[in-house]
Write a protein that holds these residues in place. Structure first.
Motif: not given
Length: 645
Positions: A482-484, A489-505, A558-566
Motif C-alpha cells: 500500500x501507498x497510504x 493535522x490541520x490549522x485554522x486559516x481564515x474561514x477555513x483551514x490548512x491541512x497537512x498531509x503525508x503518506x507511507x510507501x 491516492x490509487x484506491x485509498x483516501x484520507x479526509x481532512x475537516x
C-alpha cells in the motif's frame, strides 16, 4: 389367303426389317380395301443364321500384336457391325473382354493391347441393321504375342580405358529394337560386385587404389526371355603415376620401385627427376654468443574466456632458454618462446615479460600489459508488483537486473542481434520512462506501465545473446504494497483551514502516481501541491499542505485509498513520537551495540533531530545526531540506560 389365317414368308433376307399390310378382296366387285400398316415401330425381321467363322487362326509370331481374321455372311444379309471378344480361356465365348466393334467391311483386326507371352482365344458376334446380335462364333486356335529381343552394343568408355586418378569415367551401352522397349533392364558390376542401378549408363571417379577392374553390364528383356552381358576392363593409375600411350607410367625419370614411383639409391628425387646427390659441406661451429631478442612480445586486449598467447623471437648460441614472469615476480609457463592461457577478468592489467638466457648470459624482454574485457552477462527484466487504480486500470512497475560490471545501453524497441528492449501492452506511466541505459546491479521500479484489468503488460530484455526474457503482468500478479495517504493535522486559516498531509510507501522502490484520477483531491482545493513521486520508506514521509478556504472537507484520493481532512481534525503542533528501539543486550566479548531510532516520526511529517546519550560508565556514542548510532562500551558489563531526545 382366307380370313383368320397366318403367313410365313421364307423369302425374307436375314438381318433386314420389313413392314406388312393386307389388301382385302370382297369378291362382289366392290373396291378392294388395304389394311392400316402397323405402327412405325412395328417391324418384322429374319434373324442371322450361324456365324460364318474365322478365315484363319490368330497369329503367334507378331511382337506388335495378335492378328485375327474372319469370314463374312452372304452379301445380301443385313450385317451392320462385328463385335470382337478376347479371352484367356477357350471356354469363354463372347463373354470376356470386348476389345472392338468394327464395321461390316472390316474382317481382320490387330490386337495390340494383348499382353505378351499369353495365349488368347477370340470370338465374334455380328449385329444386324436392327441392332440385333447374331449367334457367337466358335473359338479358333489360341493366338500368342511374343516379345522382341533388343540388339545390344558393346560398352562405350569416356574418356579412355586407362585414366589418371581422380578422373570421372563414363560407361554406357545401348539396347535397341526391343518390343516392348520400356522393360529392358540393366545391372552394372565392378569385379563381380553390383555398383549401378537399372540404367544404360554408369559413372565413377577413379581412385588411386583402383588398379585394373572388369566392368560388366547385364542387359535383360523378360518378354523375349533375353539376356546378355557386355564387359570392359578399366585401369585407373595410382596417384603418383601418369597416363602415357594408354598405360600407367612413372613421371620423368622416376622408376617403379616397391609399388611406388621412386629413385634407386644413391640417386635422390628432385621433383620428378632422379639426380645424383650433392655433397654436404662440413659445418663450421658457431662461436658462443649472448642471447638477443629479435621480436619483442606485444601487449594484448582480449575478452574473458578467450585464449591469449604472448610470444618472443630470440637468438643466441647455445640455443637460449625461456622463463616467463607475471607482474615481475611470479614465474609462469615452461621453457618455451610462447606462453598461452585462457584470460579471466582477474588477469586484467597483469604485466608479463620473458627472460631469455644461455650459458653466456641473459636478457629480459619489454614488459607488456594484458587487457581483459568483460564478456556479456545477462540483462533480465523484473516485475516488481501490480497496483490497482481506482479507474478500473492496473499499473505494473518493472525493474531490471544487470549482471554486467558496466552500464549497458539498448534503445527502446530493439529486438535484433541478441539485444531486446520491448514493452508490449498498455502505455508508459506518465512521469516514468522506459530505460535505455541500464546501470549495473538490481534497479527497482525503473518505470510503470498502465494497462486494462482484463489485459496484460509485458517487458522484454536481452543483451548480446545471453538470452531474451519476458516478464508479464496481469490482474493475478503480485500486488504492490500500500501507498497510504495520511492526514497529519490541520490549522485554522481564515474561514477555513490548512491541512497537512503525508503518506507511507511500504514498497522497496519509489512509486510514481501522476496527478489525475489516481492522485487527486475531492473537491479540488484552492491550493494543493501533492507529490507524484512517492519515496520508498516505512512510516511518515515528507508532508505537503492543502487549503480549504470554505472550511469544507477535503479528501485526498491516492490509487484506491483516501484520507479526509475537516475543521475538526487533529490540530498541528503535535510532539514527535520518540522510539529509541531496544532493549539492547550485550554478549560476552561484545564491545559495540548498534542503536536504531528509525521507528521515531513526527505526526505532522516534519523532519526530526536526534540526540543520543547514555548512563553506561566510560561508554561513548558515535553518530549522536543520526537515527542510527553506535554505542562503544568499556570495562565490565552492567545494566545501564541509553537516552534519545
Amino acid at each position: 389367303m382366307l380370313p383368320n389365317q397366318s403367313f410365313v414368308w421364307t423369302g425374307a433376307t436375314p438381318g433386314v426389317r420389313y413392314r406388312f399390310a393386307i389388301l382385302a378382296d370382297a369378291g362382289n366387285f366392290l373396291p378392294d380395301q388395304c389394311s392400316t400398316r402397323w405402327g412405325s415401330t412395328d417391324f418384322g425381321s429374319r434373324g442371322l443364321p450361324g456365324s460364318p467363322g474365322f478365315s484363319g487362326v490368330p497369329t503367334r509370331n507378331n511382337a506388335n500384336g495378335i492378328n485375327v481374321s474372319w469370314n463374312d455372311y452372304n452379301a445380301s444379309y443385313g450385317v451392320q457391325h462385328w463385335r470382337l471378344y478376347r479371352s484367356a480361356s477357350a471356354a469363354n465365348r463372347c463373354s470376356d473382354t470386348h476389345i472392338a466393334t468394327l464395321p461390316r467391311s472390316t474382317r481382320s483386326f490387330l490386337d495390340s493391347s494383348a499382353a505378351f507371352n499369353t495365349d488368347y482365344y477370340y470370338t465374334f458376334i455380328a449385329s444386324d441393321l436392327n441392332g440385333v446380335n447374331g449367334p457367337c462364333s466358335s473359338n479358333s486356335a489360341a493366338g500368342f504375342r511374343p516379345g522382341q529381343a533388343p540388339t545390344v552394343s558393346a560398352i562405350s568408355v569416356s574418356p579412355a580405358t586407362v585414366v589418371a586418378a581422380g578422373t570421372t569415367v563414363n560407361l554406357g551401352v545401348s539396347a535397341t529394337g526391343a518390343i516392348p522397349s520400356n522393360t529392358v533392364a540393366y545391372q552394372w558390376r565392378a569385379a563381380g560386385q553390383v555398383v549401378g542401378g537399372s540404367s544404360p549408363s554408369y559413372s565413377f571417379v577413379g581412385q588411386g587404389n583402383h588398379g585394373t577392374k572388369q566392368y560388366d553390364v547385364l542387359v535383360s528383356h523378360p518378354e523375349s526371355a533375353f539376356s546378355v552381358t557386355r564387359s570392359q576392363n578399366i585401369t585407373v593409375c595410382r596417384a603418383d603415376q601418369i597416363v602415357s600411350n594408354n598405360a600407367c607410367v612413372c613421371p620423368g625419370t622416376l622408376q617403379e620401385i616397391g609399388g611406388q614411383c621412386a629413385c634407386p639409391p644413391p640417386l635422390v628425387r628432385v621433383d620428378n627427376q632422379c639426380l645424383a646427390p650433392t655433397p654436404t659441406p662440413t659445418a663450421t661451429p658457431l662461436p658462443n654468443s649472448f642471447p638477443q631478442i629479435i621480436n619483442q612480445p606485444q601487449s594484448q586486449s582480449v575478452q574473458e574466456g578467450q585464449s591469449v598467447t604472448f610470444g618472443v623471437v630470440a637468438a643466441g648460441n647455445p640455443v637460449p632458454n625461456y622463463q616467463w614472469f607475471r607482474d615481475n615476480l611470479n614465474p609462469v609457463g615452461g621453457n618455451d618462446p610462447q606462453y598461452s592461457f585462457v584470460a579471466a577478468l582477474s588477469d586484467n592489467g597483469a604485466r608479463f615479460k620473458v627472460r631469455v638466457s644461455n650459458s653466456v648470459g641473459s636478457v629480459d624482454s619489454n614488459e607488456v600489459i594484458l587487457t581483459v574485457q568483460s564478456a556479456p552477462r545477462p540483462l533480465r527484466p523484473v516485475l516488481e508488483c501490480v497496483m490497482a487504480n481506482n479507474d478500473g486500470t492496473l499499473t505494473a512497475f518493472f525493474g531490471y537486473e544487470n549482471q554486467n560490471i558496466a552500464a549497458v545501453t539498448i534503445p527502446a524497441g530493439t529486438n535484433s542481434g541478441g539485444d531486446a528492449n520491448l514493452v508490449n501492452g498498455g502505455s508508459i506511466l506518465p512521469g516514468t520512462q522506459q530505460p535505455i541505459d541500464f546501470s549495473p546491479g538490481r534497479v527497482r521500479g525503473a518505470f510503470g506501465v498502465v494497462f486494462s484489468a482484463q489485459g496484460s503488460a509485458a517487458y522484454t530484455l536481452g543483451y548480446r545473446g545471453t538470452g531474451i526474457v519476458t516478464e508479464t503482468a496481469n490482474s493475478q500478479s503480485t500486488p504492490c504494497a500500500p501507498i497510504e495517504p495520511r492526514l497529519a493535522c490541520v490549522n485554522p486559516e481564515g474561514a477555513g483551514f490548512r491541512a497537512r498531509f503525508t503518506y507511507s510507501n511500504q514498497n522497496a522502490f519509489n512509486v510514481i502516481i501522476p496527478s489525475g484520477p489516481n492522485n487527486r483531491f475531492s473537491p479540488a482545493p484552492e491550493y494543493r501541491d501533492q507529490p507524484i513521486n512517492f519515496l520508498a520508506a516505512l512510516g511518515q514521509s515528507d508532508h505537503f499542505e492543502v487549503v480549504s478556504s470554505s472550511g469544507g472537507d477535503l479528501t485526498w484520493i491516492l490509487a484506491n485509498l483516501s484520507a479526509t481532512a475537516s475543521g475538526n481534525s487533529t490540530p498541528c503542533s503535535l510532539p514527535p513520537v520518540c522510539n529509541a528501539g531496544g532493549p539492547y543486550r550485550v554478549q560476552q566479548g561484545q564491545n559495540q551495540v548498534t542503536l536504531n531510532a528509525s521507528g521515531s516520526f513526527d505526526p505532522e511529517g516534519l523532519p526530526l533531530i536526534y540526540a543520543w546519550s547514555t548512563t553506561c560508565p566510560g561508554a561513548s556514542i558515535a553518530g549522536t545526531l543520526s537515527p542510527l548510532a553506535t554505542l562503544n562500551l568499556v570495562g565490565n558489563r552492567q545494566t545501564c540506560a541509553v537516552n534519545l531526545a
